[in-house]
Design an enzyme around this catalytic site. Sequence first.
Site, PDB file in Angstrom:
ATOM      1  N   LYS A  70       0.840  -1.207   0.000  1.00 23.70           N
ATOM      2  CA  LYS A  70       0.000   0.000   0.000  1.00 23.70           C
ATOM      3  C   LYS A  70       0.880   1.265   0.000  1.00 23.70           C
ATOM      4  O   LYS A  70       2.069   1.192   0.311  1.00 23.70           O
ATOM      5  CB  LYS A  70      -0.942  -0.007   1.211  1.00 23.70           C
TER       6      LYS A  70
HETATM    7  C1  LIG Z   1      -5.775  -3.975   0.949  1.00 24.28           C
HETATM    8  C2  LIG Z   1      -7.226  -3.706   0.992  1.00 24.28           C
HETATM    9  C3  LIG Z   1      -8.052  -4.100   2.059  1.00 24.28           C
HETATM   10  C4  LIG Z   1      -7.630  -5.041   3.137  1.00 24.28           C
HETATM   11  O1  LIG Z   1      -6.477  -4.773   3.781  1.00 24.28           O
HETATM   12  P1  LIG Z   1      -5.621  -5.930   4.515  1.00 24.28           P
HETATM   13  O2  LIG Z   1      -4.656  -5.153   5.329  1.00 24.28           O
HETATM   14  O3  LIG Z   1      -4.990  -6.759   3.461  1.00 24.28           O
HETATM   15  O4  LIG Z   1      -6.573  -6.709   5.365  1.00 24.28           O
HETATM   16  C5  LIG Z   1      -9.365  -3.682   2.064  1.00 24.28           C
HETATM   17  N1  LIG Z   1      -9.875  -2.934   1.068  1.00 24.28           N
HETATM   18  C6  LIG Z   1      -9.127  -2.569   0.011  1.00 24.28           C
HETATM   19  C7  LIG Z   1      -9.756  -1.723  -1.048  1.00 24.28           C
HETATM   20  C8  LIG Z   1      -7.790  -2.947  -0.069  1.00 24.28           C
HETATM   21  O5  LIG Z   1      -7.065  -2.586  -1.131  1.00 24.28           O
END
Ligand SMILES: *Cc1c(COP(=O)(O)O)cnc(C)c1O
Length: 364
Positions: free
Chosen positions: A188
């Site tokens: 991210k």
């Molecule tokens: C990455 C992501 C999540 C979930 O995050 P995690 O930390 O992997 O549980 C939820 N919503 C979106 C849009 C994402 O890109």
Amino acid sequence: MIKFLDIHKINHRFREEFQVAFSKSLDNSHFILGANVSKFEKEFSYYCGTKHCIGTANGLDALTLILKGYIQLGKLKKGDQVIVPANTFIATILSILHADLEPVLVEPHPDTYTISSDSDKSIYANAKALIMVHLYGQLADVESLQQLAKDYKLLLIEDAAQAHGASSSFGMAGNLGHAAAFSFYPSKNLGALGDGGAVTTNDSELDRNIRLLRNYGSEVKYTNEIIGVNSRLDDMQAAFLSIKLKRLDEDNERRRNIAKLYLNEIRNSKIKLPFYDGSKNHVFYAFVVEVDNREKFTNFLNENQIEWLIHYPIPPHRQEALKTFAHLQLPITEKIHNRIISLPMSPLLKDEEVQTLIRVLNAY
Ligand SMILES: *Cc1c(COP(=O)(O)O)cnc(C)c1O
């Protein structure tokens, strides 16, 4: 080879600072809910402009705990409908199911990929909450969704897992609804060295409830007020995130500048470029294009040594896990999932790499 995202390089910039943070953590050995978590929570709430930030184990839990927190507060009850865009990452939908609520999948706008208020209004009258997903790093249509939430008395929740630092005249991602969820998954825009997540909100009651929920329903050790879970942000990850947060705006700016080069210089009628208004409302977690013949296009990228990904190849309602939603007619969502492809995007792409990519795409 042009990498899709070089996580090693991204983190390598902070190597010395990470090592100092690691040594300090090892020395004080306060690994769970230590000073680094509260420090990061303060910094991230200040960054988003919210009163509160609560660290969680991951982004899925951040979403789920918001919904469970509202149930705890009596603002939602088992079985209530929650509106969600059909083309989101499956986690958004899973959080609703994990909280015993009912997801109502709606089509996104075909250009922005985010939920827009011009869908069928009848669904809003029955719903109690709406999760807007700032997909690919671009803010949803905040103004109209805020109005819609007011008109239909909906709780407005942000899935900001791809949008750390995106901002508009309405404020920063994380401060555009009643509560927001972030993920710090390593890829991210603000990524930890493992899993991590956070909730931001201005609602002090929700803040207190989520703090209890994430820690066995407990504020005072071995005293349990409610039925909670174990979903805490690791103290060491919080220390790493504090270090990386200082570089987030600069990294997002570089992503936007790369996106602008792609948008200005890729000229090929076979490639549909993403919609972007040029503002800071997009942090380009992904640069997503559309093509008619995806297999031909990906073969071409492979031949030219350009890495790519698809966010995401199968829409949630077509997944085996969500087969109870398989009857839904979602032509826009299905069309998007058949055509999209994400090109390399990273704050550390070199100018030459960007130019190579542009040259290759123009030759397709
Ligand atoms: C990455 C992501 C999540 C979930 O995050 P995690 O930390 O992997 O549980 C939820 N919503 C979106 C849009 C994402 O890109």
